[in-house]
Design a protein around this motif. Structure first.
Motif, PDB file in Angstrom:
ATOM      1  N   SER A  73       0.811  -1.227   0.000  1.00  0.00           N
ATOM      2  CA  SER A  73       0.000   0.000   0.000  1.00  0.00           C
ATOM      3  C   SER A  73       0.843   1.275   0.000  1.00  0.00           C
ATOM      4  CB  SER A  73      -0.926   0.011   1.225  1.00  0.00           C
ATOM      5  OG  SER A  73      -0.172  -0.067   2.420  1.00  0.00           O
ATOM      6  N   TYR A  74       2.146   1.124  -0.156  1.00  0.00           N
ATOM      7  CA  TYR A  74       3.073   2.260  -0.149  1.00  0.00           C
ATOM      8  C   TYR A  74       3.491   2.574  -1.580  1.00  0.00           C
ATOM      9  CZ  TYR A  74       7.325   4.938   1.051  1.00  0.00           C
ATOM     10  OH  TYR A  74       8.297   5.913   1.172  1.00  0.00           O
ATOM     11  N   ALA A  75       3.138   3.766  -2.070  1.00  0.00           N
ATOM     12  CA  ALA A  75       3.505   4.182  -3.424  1.00  0.00           C
ATOM     13  C   ALA A  75       4.920   4.733  -3.409  1.00  0.00           C
ATOM     14  CB  ALA A  75       2.531   5.235  -3.933  1.00  0.00           C
ATOM     15  N   ILE A  76       5.831   4.084  -4.111  1.00  0.00           N
ATOM     16  CA  ILE A  76       7.255   4.426  -4.034  1.00  0.00           C
ATOM     17  C   ILE A  76       7.639   5.512  -5.025  1.00  0.00           C
ATOM     18  CG2 ILE A  76       9.606   3.534  -4.220  1.00  0.00           C
ATOM     19  CD1 ILE A  76       8.435   0.733  -3.676  1.00  0.00           C
ATOM     20  N   GLU A  77       7.350   5.274  -6.299  1.00  0.00           N
ATOM     21  CA  GLU A  77       7.803   6.209  -7.328  1.00  0.00           C
ATOM     22  C   GLU A  77       6.921   6.128  -8.557  1.00  0.00           C
ATOM     23  OE1 GLU A  77      11.548   5.228  -9.125  1.00  0.00           O
ATOM     24  OE2 GLU A  77      11.185   3.060  -9.026  1.00  0.00           O
ATOM     25  N   LEU A  78       6.814   7.265  -9.227  1.00  0.00           N
ATOM     26  CA  LEU A  78       6.154   7.316 -10.529  1.00  0.00           C
ATOM     27  C   LEU A  78       7.225   7.062 -11.584  1.00  0.00           C
ATOM     28  CD1 LEU A  78       3.419   8.005 -11.984  1.00  0.00           C
ATOM     29  CD2 LEU A  78       4.339  10.305 -12.257  1.00  0.00           C
ATOM     30  N   THR A  79       7.053   6.020 -12.368  1.00  0.00           N
ATOM     31  CA  THR A  79       8.097   5.627 -13.312  1.00  0.00           C
ATOM     32  C   THR A  79       8.089   6.450 -14.587  1.00  0.00           C
ATOM     33  OG1 THR A  79       6.660   3.896 -14.244  1.00  0.00           O
ATOM     34  CG2 THR A  79       8.129   3.274 -12.421  1.00  0.00           C
ATOM     35  N   THR A  84       0.550  13.835 -16.932  1.00  0.00           N
ATOM     36  CA  THR A  84      -0.041  15.146 -16.641  1.00  0.00           C
ATOM     37  C   THR A  84      -1.125  15.069 -15.572  1.00  0.00           C
ATOM     38  OG1 THR A  84      -1.611  14.871 -18.463  1.00  0.00           O
ATOM     39  CG2 THR A  84       0.462  16.020 -18.952  1.00  0.00           C
ATOM     40  N   THR A  85      -1.801  13.926 -15.470  1.00  0.00           N
ATOM     41  CA  THR A  85      -2.785  13.711 -14.417  1.00  0.00           C
ATOM     42  C   THR A  85      -2.573  12.309 -13.865  1.00  0.00           C
ATOM     43  OG1 THR A  85      -4.465  12.832 -15.920  1.00  0.00           O
ATOM     44  CG2 THR A  85      -4.480  15.212 -15.512  1.00  0.00           C
ATOM     45  N   TYR A  86      -2.981  12.112 -12.620  1.00  0.00           N
ATOM     46  CA  TYR A  86      -2.785  10.775 -12.061  1.00  0.00           C
ATOM     47  C   TYR A  86      -3.811  10.491 -10.978  1.00  0.00           C
ATOM     48  CZ  TYR A  86      -0.545   6.411 -11.075  1.00  0.00           C
ATOM     49  OH  TYR A  86      -0.318   5.069 -10.968  1.00  0.00           O
ATOM     50  N   THR A  87      -4.303   9.249 -10.961  1.00  0.00           N
ATOM     51  CA  THR A  87      -5.201   8.764  -9.915  1.00  0.00           C
ATOM     52  C   THR A  87      -4.565   7.544  -9.260  1.00  0.00           C
ATOM     53  OG1 THR A  87      -7.192   9.534 -11.081  1.00  0.00           O
ATOM     54  CG2 THR A  87      -7.488   7.847  -9.384  1.00  0.00           C
ATOM     55  N   LEU A  88      -4.303   7.632  -7.963  1.00  0.00           N
ATOM     56  CA  LEU A  88      -3.698   6.525  -7.235  1.00  0.00           C
ATOM     57  C   LEU A  88      -4.719   5.426  -6.991  1.00  0.00           C
ATOM     58  CD1 LEU A  88      -1.868   8.964  -4.945  1.00  0.00           C
ATOM     59  CD2 LEU A  88      -0.641   7.072  -6.023  1.00  0.00           C
ATOM     60  N   LYS A  89      -4.253   4.187  -6.879  1.00  0.00           N
ATOM     61  CA  LYS A  89      -5.178   3.077  -6.644  1.00  0.00           C
ATOM     62  C   LYS A  89      -5.794   3.193  -5.249  1.00  0.00           C
ATOM     63  CE  LYS A  89      -1.856  -0.426  -5.042  1.00  0.00           C
ATOM     64  NZ  LYS A  89      -1.332  -1.789  -5.278  1.00  0.00           N
ATOM     65  N   GLU A  90      -6.969   2.635  -5.090  1.00  0.00           N
ATOM     66  CA  GLU A  90      -7.801   2.870  -3.912  1.00  0.00           C
ATOM     67  C   GLU A  90      -7.193   2.387  -2.605  1.00  0.00           C
ATOM     68  OE1 GLU A  90     -10.592   4.618  -3.420  1.00  0.00           O
ATOM     69  OE2 GLU A  90     -10.326   5.311  -5.462  1.00  0.00           O
ATOM     70  N   ILE A 111      -6.140  11.916  -4.963  1.00  0.00           N
ATOM     71  CA  ILE A 111      -5.658  11.170  -3.802  1.00  0.00           C
ATOM     72  C   ILE A 111      -6.838  10.470  -3.140  1.00  0.00           C
ATOM     73  CG2 ILE A 111      -4.515  11.370  -1.567  1.00  0.00           C
ATOM     74  CD1 ILE A 111      -3.023  13.761  -2.641  1.00  0.00           C
ATOM     75  N   PRO A 112      -6.815   9.138  -3.045  1.00  0.00           N
ATOM     76  CA  PRO A 112      -7.959   8.405  -2.491  1.00  0.00           C
ATOM     77  C   PRO A 112      -8.103   8.585  -0.984  1.00  0.00           C
ATOM     78  CG  PRO A 112      -6.152   6.910  -2.981  1.00  0.00           C
ATOM     79  CD  PRO A 112      -5.751   8.243  -3.528  1.00  0.00           C
ATOM     80  N   GLU A 113      -9.262   8.222  -0.461  1.00  0.00           N
ATOM     81  CA  GLU A 113      -9.598   8.421   0.944  1.00  0.00           C
ATOM     82  C   GLU A 113      -8.679   7.671   1.892  1.00  0.00           C
ATOM     83  OE1 GLU A 113     -11.767  10.381   2.454  1.00  0.00           O
ATOM     84  OE2 GLU A 113     -12.388  11.276   0.555  1.00  0.00           O
ATOM     85  N   GLY A 114      -8.101   6.573   1.463  1.00  0.00           N
ATOM     86  CA  GLY A 114      -7.300   5.737   2.363  1.00  0.00           C
ATOM     87  C   GLY A 114      -5.928   6.269   2.703  1.00  0.00           C
TER      88      GLY A 114
END
Length: 206
Positions: A73-79, A84-90, A111-114
């Motif tokens: 559940s830890y987002a490390i890096e955008l490859t 230009t836009t981004y939606t993180l997984k829930e 940015i999701p609620e979690g």
């Protein structure tokens, strides 16, 4: 064991492919798994409430989903820094250190609620980012999270904020805006504020 120490494993375990963290662990230290380039699978239990600076940097074998490398559940890096836009997984809970840093064309991030914590330099130099909304679940914003986001004029903070790191970045831009606009900047539901200054000096400089 409730905390993994800083530099826990680093380069010394090149063979390491899977890590299981117990439910009694509350914190993962700085650089804990740095450069474990064969690490492919790790769990982040719900007991974890803090993950240190660059805890998973250089873990190049961890999975990538929609251009983001994840340690559970830890987002490390955008490859791909050209997004230009981004939606993180829930099920994302942590935005890692420098996750979106140097994404010069990024205009919006959902940015999701979690999400509970935003790491150091998470949005460093996102020059095209103009606004961002943080959900109520975000408790901690680490230092320099929005530094050098020169176009960032609107940050909506949720009611769950407990700590904001030094040199936040976004707040610097608010200072500039007050000379040109009649803006209203506020923290919703702020209960306490701790500053390391003498009261008389603070009053004089406020």
């Amino acid at each position: 064991l409730k905390t993994t120490t800083d530099y826990l494993i680093q380069n010394d375990f090149d063979f390491l492919q899977k890590v299981t963290i117990g439910n009694n662990v509350k914190k993962i230290g700085d650089y804990a798994f740095n450069n474990c380039d064969n690490l492919k699978d790790i769990n982040i239990p719900n007991s974890i409430d803090s993950i240190g600076f660059n805890a998973f940097s250089g873990c190049s074998s961890l999975p990538v989903e929609n251009y983001v490398r994840y340690a559970d559940s830890y987002a490390i890096e955008l490859t791909d820094k050209n997004q230009t836009t981004y939606t993180l997984k829930e099920n994302t809970r942590f935005l890692g250190s420098e996750l979106f840093s140097y994404c010069y064309y990024m205009t919006s991030v959902n940015i999701p609620e979690g999400i509970t914590a935003i790491g150091h330099n998470a949005f460093l130099d996102c020059n095209a980012l103009t606004s961002i909304t943080l959900p109520d679940g975000v408790k901690h914003i680490e230092s320099r999270a929005f530094s050098n986001c020169d176009e960032l004029t609107s940050v909506t903070l949720g009611s769950g904020i407990l700590t904001i790191g030094n040199y936040l970045g976004a707040l610097r831009n608010f200072k500039k805006l007050q000379d040109d606009y009649n803006g209203i900047f506020a923290l919703a539901d702020l209960h306490t504020l701790t500053v390391k200054q003498e009261a008389a000096v603070l009053r004089k400089n406020s």
